[in-house]
Design an enzyme around this catalytic site. Structure first.
Site, mmCIF file in Angstrom:
data_model
loop_
_atom_site.group_PDB
_atom_site.id
_atom_site.type_symbol
_atom_site.label_atom_id
_atom_site.label_comp_id
_atom_site.label_asym_id
_atom_site.label_seq_id
_atom_site.Cartn_x
_atom_site.Cartn_y
_atom_site.Cartn_z
ATOM 1 C CB SER A 72 32.361 -49.025 69.653
ATOM 2 O OG SER A 72 32.045 -48.736 68.317
ATOM 3 C CG ASP A 115 39.414 -53.850 68.651
ATOM 4 O OD1 ASP A 115 39.541 -53.557 69.858
ATOM 5 O OD2 ASP A 115 40.289 -53.604 67.797
ATOM 6 C CG ASN A 129 38.902 -51.515 74.582
ATOM 7 O OD1 ASN A 129 39.710 -50.716 75.080
ATOM 8 N ND2 ASN A 129 38.957 -51.865 73.304
ATOM 9 C CG HIS A 160 37.962 -50.050 68.547
ATOM 10 N ND1 HIS A 160 39.302 -50.378 68.458
ATOM 11 C CD2 HIS A 160 37.510 -49.968 67.277
ATOM 12 C CE1 HIS A 160 39.642 -50.485 67.187
ATOM 13 N NE2 HIS A 160 38.579 -50.249 66.444
HETATM 14 C C1 GRF Z 1 41.417 -43.637 72.432
HETATM 15 O O1 GRF Z 1 41.365 -43.148 71.135
HETATM 16 C C2 GRF Z 1 40.700 -44.944 72.549
HETATM 17 O O2 GRF Z 1 39.665 -45.076 71.623
HETATM 18 C C3 GRF Z 1 41.783 -45.953 72.246
HETATM 19 O O3 GRF Z 1 42.941 -45.404 72.807
HETATM 20 C C4 GRF Z 1 42.840 -43.985 72.837
HETATM 21 C C5 GRF Z 1 43.169 -43.547 74.237
HETATM 22 O O4 GRF Z 1 43.247 -42.159 74.352
HETATM 23 N N1 GRF Z 1 41.434 -47.239 72.790
HETATM 24 P P1 GRF Z 1 43.513 -41.495 75.770
HETATM 25 O O5 GRF Z 1 44.812 -42.061 76.318
HETATM 26 O O6 GRF Z 1 42.349 -41.816 76.651
HETATM 27 O O7 GRF Z 1 43.624 -40.034 75.489
#
Ligand code: GRF
Length: 231
Positions: A143, A152, A114, A116
């Site tokens: 991260s 997370d 993932n 985050h």
């Molecule tokens: C990102 O900010 C990521 O950190 C979070 O969700 C958002 C996804 O953005 N988990 P995108 O859809 O890839 O533009």
């Protein structure tokens, strides 16, 4: 039509929204930097723009809405079935806005990651940019981590830092964090697909050694210097 590279390493990406991180991974596969193929992109939202990004790259897409399911367990069971049709080596959560059940996470242990938007363990959960500013932090970032049942909280593979500026606001900060996400997420996918990174007994190994603090940080002094930042 752009085509992905052919590779035996199989990825399924889960999204709920815009999919800019998905795009950064697609781009680097198409550029030949990541030895992998995205076998499918699955969204729980039919309106997710990331589905169009996937279709443009000739990647099969599926939509699985959570609303018709009686509970989280049933939704996750169906989602697992859909994902497992593609026999993925890696499941990439790229803005997938669902909390996953323990059974789901256990099923993909060591092969689900993932991204985050904070420097974990700081600011788990939502609204991380606002909370980082309100906390008076001077650095913030993103991260990439292995997913474990606790939200997370899994072992971190790579973090990208951005400074928090005087009079910063959450939107401007979010945009700068996004830029670093688009560097570190494809880089982690590359490292895993090429076998450089593995999870063994809850420890991240990089090039055969437990990952050091320095290697966990982007920009490190070493091997990302040549990284493409095309998006
Ligand atoms: C990102 O900010 C990521 O950190 C979070 O969700 C958002 C996804 O953005 N988990 P995108 O859809 O890839 O533009």
């Amino acid at each position: 039509m752009p085509k992905q590279q052919n590779s035996d390493f199989r990825i399924v990406v889960l999204i709920s929204g815009n999919g800019t991180n998905l795009q950064s991974i697609i781009d680097q596969i198409e550029q030949g930097r990541i030895p992998a193929t995205i076998k499918a992109v699955i969204s729980n939202k039919p309106s997710a723009h990331g589905l169009e990004r996937a279709a443009r790259a000739n990647i099969p897409t599926e939509v699985l809405e959570h609303r018709p399911f009686a509970n989280r367990e049933e939704f996750d069971r169906e989602l697992m079935k859909r994902i497992d049709q593609y026999e993925p080596d890696l499941v990439v959560l790229a803005g997938f806005m669902r909390i996953l059940t323990d059974d789901f996470v256990a099923h993909y242990a060591g092969r689900i990651i993932n991204i985050h938007p904070s420097l974990l363990p700081r600011h788990r959960g939502l609204n991380t940019h606002r909370r980082a500013i309100e906390a008076g932090d001077t650095v913030h970032g993103a991260s990439v981590h292995y997913v474990v049942p606790e939200l997370d909280s899994g072992p971190v593979i790579l973090q990208g830092e951005v400074p928090i500026l005087d009079n910063d606001n959450a939107d401007a900060l979010a945009e700068r964090v996004h830029r670093v996400e688009h560097i570190i997420y494809p880089e982690v996918v590359r490292r895993i697909a090429s076998g450089e990174v593995q999870l063994r007994d809850d420890t991240v190994f990089y090039q055969g050694q437990p990952l050091s603090e320095q290697q966990r940080r982007y920009p490190p002094e070493t091997d990302l210097a040549h990284s493409s930042t095309s998006n």
